[in-house]
Design a protein around this motif. Structure first.
Motif, PDB file in Angstrom:
ATOM      1  N   ASP A  72      12.963  -7.780   7.329  1.00  0.00           N
ATOM      2  CA  ASP A  72      12.534  -7.622   5.939  1.00  0.00           C
ATOM      3  C   ASP A  72      11.055  -7.977   5.770  1.00  0.00           C
ATOM      4  OD1 ASP A  72      15.040  -6.796   5.218  1.00  0.00           O
ATOM      5  OD2 ASP A  72      15.654  -8.709   4.343  1.00  0.00           O
ATOM      6  N   THR A  73      10.638  -9.087   6.361  1.00  0.00           N
ATOM      7  CA  THR A  73       9.229  -9.487   6.234  1.00  0.00           C
ATOM      8  C   THR A  73       8.329  -8.549   7.026  1.00  0.00           C
ATOM      9  OG1 THR A  73       9.556 -11.084   8.043  1.00  0.00           O
ATOM     10  CG2 THR A  73       9.703 -11.915   5.785  1.00  0.00           C
ATOM     11  N   GLN A 114       8.856  -5.359   7.488  1.00  0.00           N
ATOM     12  CA  GLN A 114       8.744  -4.151   6.660  1.00  0.00           C
ATOM     13  C   GLN A 114       7.858  -4.392   5.443  1.00  0.00           C
ATOM     14  OE1 GLN A 114      12.469  -2.769   5.011  1.00  0.00           O
ATOM     15  NE2 GLN A 114      11.730  -0.673   4.889  1.00  0.00           N
ATOM     16  N   LYS A 115       7.884  -5.617   4.931  1.00  0.00           N
ATOM     17  CA  LYS A 115       7.126  -5.950   3.722  1.00  0.00           C
ATOM     18  C   LYS A 115       5.626  -5.736   3.890  1.00  0.00           C
ATOM     19  CE  LYS A 115       6.313  -9.895   0.611  1.00  0.00           C
ATOM     20  NZ  LYS A 115       6.648 -11.328   0.346  1.00  0.00           N
ATOM     21  N   LYS A 148       4.101  -3.469   5.500  1.00  0.00           N
ATOM     22  CA  LYS A 148       3.815  -2.058   5.740  1.00  0.00           C
ATOM     23  C   LYS A 148       3.297  -1.827   7.169  1.00  0.00           C
ATOM     24  CE  LYS A 148       2.746  -1.245   0.869  1.00  0.00           C
ATOM     25  NZ  LYS A 148       1.765  -0.720  -0.119  1.00  0.00           N
ATOM     26  N   SER A 152      11.250 -18.550   2.055  1.00  0.00           N
ATOM     27  CA  SER A 152      10.584 -17.336   1.593  1.00  0.00           C
ATOM     28  C   SER A 152       9.278 -17.060   2.335  1.00  0.00           C
ATOM     29  CB  SER A 152      10.287 -17.437   0.084  1.00  0.00           C
ATOM     30  OG  SER A 152      11.473 -17.562  -0.650  1.00  0.00           O
ATOM     31  N   VAL A 187       6.628 -15.696   4.743  1.00  0.00           N
ATOM     32  CA  VAL A 187       6.625 -14.397   5.420  1.00  0.00           C
ATOM     33  C   VAL A 187       6.659 -14.553   6.941  1.00  0.00           C
ATOM     34  CG1 VAL A 187       4.108 -14.202   5.460  1.00  0.00           C
ATOM     35  CG2 VAL A 187       5.496 -12.131   5.439  1.00  0.00           C
ATOM     36  N   ARG A 215      -2.445  -4.672   1.995  1.00  0.00           N
ATOM     37  CA  ARG A 215      -1.769  -5.670   2.832  1.00  0.00           C
ATOM     38  C   ARG A 215      -2.256  -7.083   2.504  1.00  0.00           C
ATOM     39  NH1 ARG A 215      -2.584  -1.790   6.725  1.00  0.00           N
ATOM     40  NH2 ARG A 215      -0.680  -0.667   7.249  1.00  0.00           N
ATOM     41  N   ILE A 238      -0.510  -8.370  -0.435  1.00  0.00           N
ATOM     42  CA  ILE A 238       0.885  -8.751  -0.170  1.00  0.00           C
ATOM     43  C   ILE A 238       0.991 -10.161   0.400  1.00  0.00           C
ATOM     44  CG2 ILE A 238       2.881  -8.243   1.314  1.00  0.00           C
ATOM     45  CD1 ILE A 238       2.067  -5.260   1.096  1.00  0.00           C
TER      46      ILE A 238
END
Length: 255
Positions: free
Chosen positions: A128-129, A131-132, A134, A185, A187, A210, A213
């Protein structure tokens, strides 16, 4: 990558014959039935070239086939067999018993990952991280014209990011990270290193998105720069350096 792995299912065969042996301690835990982890011990013969993964598979063949372990390529490429080996995150297929200099080898699931069973852990948070941030090239020109060629880069431009492109997503860096243990949480070093891999790529145009993010409360500023992530990477990636270089962009020291 770790998602291509499978659970070991070996056919029975003759045990390894060797004059040397170690005590292999395997953490056993099923979160659906057990309150805590328990260790099972096995005496396993080994040769100079025997890996920890091979020793675990020896247990599955001859003592207890129910031991859950994830592996795939057996050549430190897929990143599937990450685990704690004598207290340190390592790839089991890349770690030789003879190099541990111990008569006792203890294997446990990686820290900072939920346990599925025994040595197998869930990778959802890592993916998930990843993919977060990009993890792909972002460009304004989404289609190439017919007369255009590939995006050429100089050796100097490739050198800016190539070591970070070697990440196999094994999760060892996240397992070693003390911040991952205290911030659910955060990253994490794996995703931050990959953010730098694309920010440093001269073909990419997604730097600003990025950086936005990762510039948040559970992003890059949570890193305490312990450096343990870089010490355990089996592919020579240096996430701690990537994080510092990303901070340079955010603080205006880099363009």
């Amino acid at each position: 990558m770790a998602q291509v792995s499978h659970i070991a299912d070996e056919q029975a065969s003759s045990p390894v014959s060797s004059s040397k042996s170690i005590t292999l301690r395997i953490a056993r835990y099923n979160p659906e039935h057990d309150d805590s982890s328990q260790f099972m011990e096995f005496t396993i013969p080994y040769e100079r070239w025997t890996t920890v993964l091979e020793a675990i598979l020896e247990v599955k063949k001859h003592f207890d086939h129910s031991v859950a372990v994830r592996y795939s390529c057996r050549q430190a490429t897929c990143g599937s067999c990450g685990m704690m080996i004598n207290g340190k995150p390592r790839l089991a297929c890349f770690t030789k018993i003879s190099e541990l200099n111990s008569n006792v080898v203890t294997v446990e699931p990686m820290n900072n990952f939920p346990v599925i069973r025994d040595l197998a852990v869930k990778f959802e948070r890592l993916f998930d991280t990843h993919q977060k941030i990009k993890p792909f090239l972002i460009r304004d020109d989404t289609e190439l014209e017919s007369d255009e060629k590939e995006f050429l880069q100089s050796p100097e431009e490739v050198e800016q990011y190539i070591q970070f492109a070697n990440c196999i997503k094994c999760g060892l860096c996240n397992s070693a990270c003390p911040t991952m243990a205290t911030d659910s949480s955060f990253v994490g070093p794996q995703a931050l290193a990959q953010a730098y891999r694309y920010v440093a790529d001269s073909r990419d145009k997604g730097k600003d998105s990025r950086l936005k993010i990762i510039d948040e409360s559970h992003g890059i500023w949570r890193c305490h720069f312990a450096g343990s992530c870089s010490q355990v990477c089996p592919k020579g990636v240096d996430p701690a350096m990537g994080i510092q270089l990303l901070r340079g962009y955010l603080l205006g020291f880099r363009d």
